[in-house]
Design an enzyme around this catalytic site. Structure first.
Site, PDB file in Angstrom:
ATOM      1  N   GLU A  66      26.204 -43.173 -41.269  1.00 29.76           N
ATOM      2  CA  GLU A  66      25.016 -43.423 -40.084  1.00 29.76           C
ATOM      3  C   GLU A  66      25.559 -44.657 -39.381  1.00 29.76           C
ATOM      4  OE1 GLU A  66      21.066 -43.277 -41.763  1.00 29.76           O
ATOM      5  OE2 GLU A  66      21.097 -45.523 -42.010  1.00 29.76           O
TER       6      GLU A  66
ATOM      7  N   ASP B 112      19.083 -52.410 -36.561  1.00 30.23           N
ATOM      8  CA  ASP B 112      19.912 -51.463 -35.996  1.00 30.23           C
ATOM      9  C   ASP B 112      20.160 -52.285 -34.564  1.00 30.23           C
ATOM     10  OD1 ASP B 112      19.359 -49.726 -37.849  1.00 30.23           O
ATOM     11  OD2 ASP B 112      17.837 -48.645 -36.298  1.00 30.23           O
TER      12      ASP B 112
END
Length: 330
Positions: free
Chosen positions: A204, A32
């Site tokens: 997401e 991420d």
């Protein structure tokens, strides 16, 4: 020196090109990632204990540079809010505005959908500076007020041309949401009631950029966190209005979970996703993690230039027209 996961002949060829036009995978583990630059040093912030930090002076060679919060510095509200929280903080987002670096991050625990988004600031990213100090401002939004059933993780903050500040967040559980923030506090304004619905189940790792008259939205879907069994990929949509609706190439709405593929996995990296963007010298890059065969399925840092196709959509294909969408610094 970190090994670059490319054949030597290709490595040499890339080094002969302007740095802005190279596509690279690095032998440094991230999950991420988002990237920003200060005074010639590049910083990648990513999921990890206290939020992991990586640094580079050339975007070719990366090294570990500690964490935002040491174990002793972790804010007490994390565990008070999410009892299972153990200091492992997820999916940060960072931008520079009004003389400060603004860092938003996820406070959660694996398979616990009671999640919150935290917020911290610093006047510099340089640890050697006497002014270096992360100040945590507590919680921004959580599962109690972030929308019914919404997993309040994966923040992305976007500042529009008019100075309005927007928070995008969410996950597969009930989808993605958007809320306007108070620019003075970096938090929800007084009187906040309900967020704007972007999707009802799609995606997401949402990220928003603006270019050529459109707001382009990106999110990741598919299986993540499963090494070479991952099939993570990035989808996109766009809108003429920041609050949407965001549409795919066929004109179908993200609210109905309809999307256009931007980036899929490949043989080397079956799963690729959860991206940020970074712009320098008129070139915008996608910064993401890929589950790489050369690293036995570990998630590695990737940085790729983004182009625009003839229909005005971002693409990784080298069309000759690079995307220029200023991000991170406002």
């Amino acid at each position: 020196m970190k090994r670059k996961i490319l054949p030597l002949f290709l490595f040499a060829a890339l080094l002969s090109l302007p740095c802005a036009l190279t596509a690279q995978t690095f032998d440094i583990r991230v999950h991420d990632p988002v990237m920003i630059e200060e005074n010639g040093t590049y910083y990648v912030f990513c999921t990890g204990n206290g939020i992991s930090v990586k640094t580079s002076t050339d975007r070719l060679h990366w090294e570990h540079a500690g964490s935002v919060f040491s174990r002793e510095e972790l804010p007490a509200w994390h565990r008070d809010d999410i009892p299972e929280q153990n200091g492992h903080l997820w999916a940060p987002d960072i931008h520079y505005r009004d003389g400060k670096y603004h860092l938003y991050y996820s406070v959660s625990a694996w398979m616990n959908f009671d999640s919150s988004i935290g917020y911290a600031t610093n006047v510099t990213l340089d640890r050697s500076s006497p002014d270096y100090r992360w100040v945590d401002h507590g919680k921004v939004i959580d599962f109690r007020n972030g929308g019914e059933g919404v997993n309040c993780i994966d923040p992305n903050v976007f500042i529009d041309d008019d100075g309005r500040v927007w928070l995008l967040y969410g996950s597969y559980r009930a989808g993605l949401r958007m809320a306007e923030l108070d620019p003075a506090t970096g938090k929800l304004p007084e009187g906040f009631t309900e967020p704007i619905v972007l999707t009802t189940s799609l995606g997401e790792g949402v990220y928003l950029i603006k270019a050529e008259g459109y707001y382009y939205i990106f999110a990741s879907r598919g299986k993540c966190c499963a090494g070479l069994e991952s099939d993570y990929h990035v989808v996109m949509g766009r809108s003429e209005n920041i609050t949407g609706p965001y549409l795919n190439k066929e004109g179908l709405s993200w609210v109905d979970n309809r999307f256009t593929i931007f980036m899929e996995g490949n043989e080397q990296q079956p799963g690729r996703g959860h991206n940020g963007f970074f712009t320098e010298d008129g070139v915008t890059y996608i910064v993401y993690h890929g589950y790489d065969r050369s690293a036995d399925g570990q998630s590695l840092l990737n940085i790729y230039p983004v182009y625009m196709d003839e229909d005005g959509w971002p693409t990784l294909e080298e069309t000759g027209r690079v995307l220029d969408a200023p991000v991170n610094v406002f």
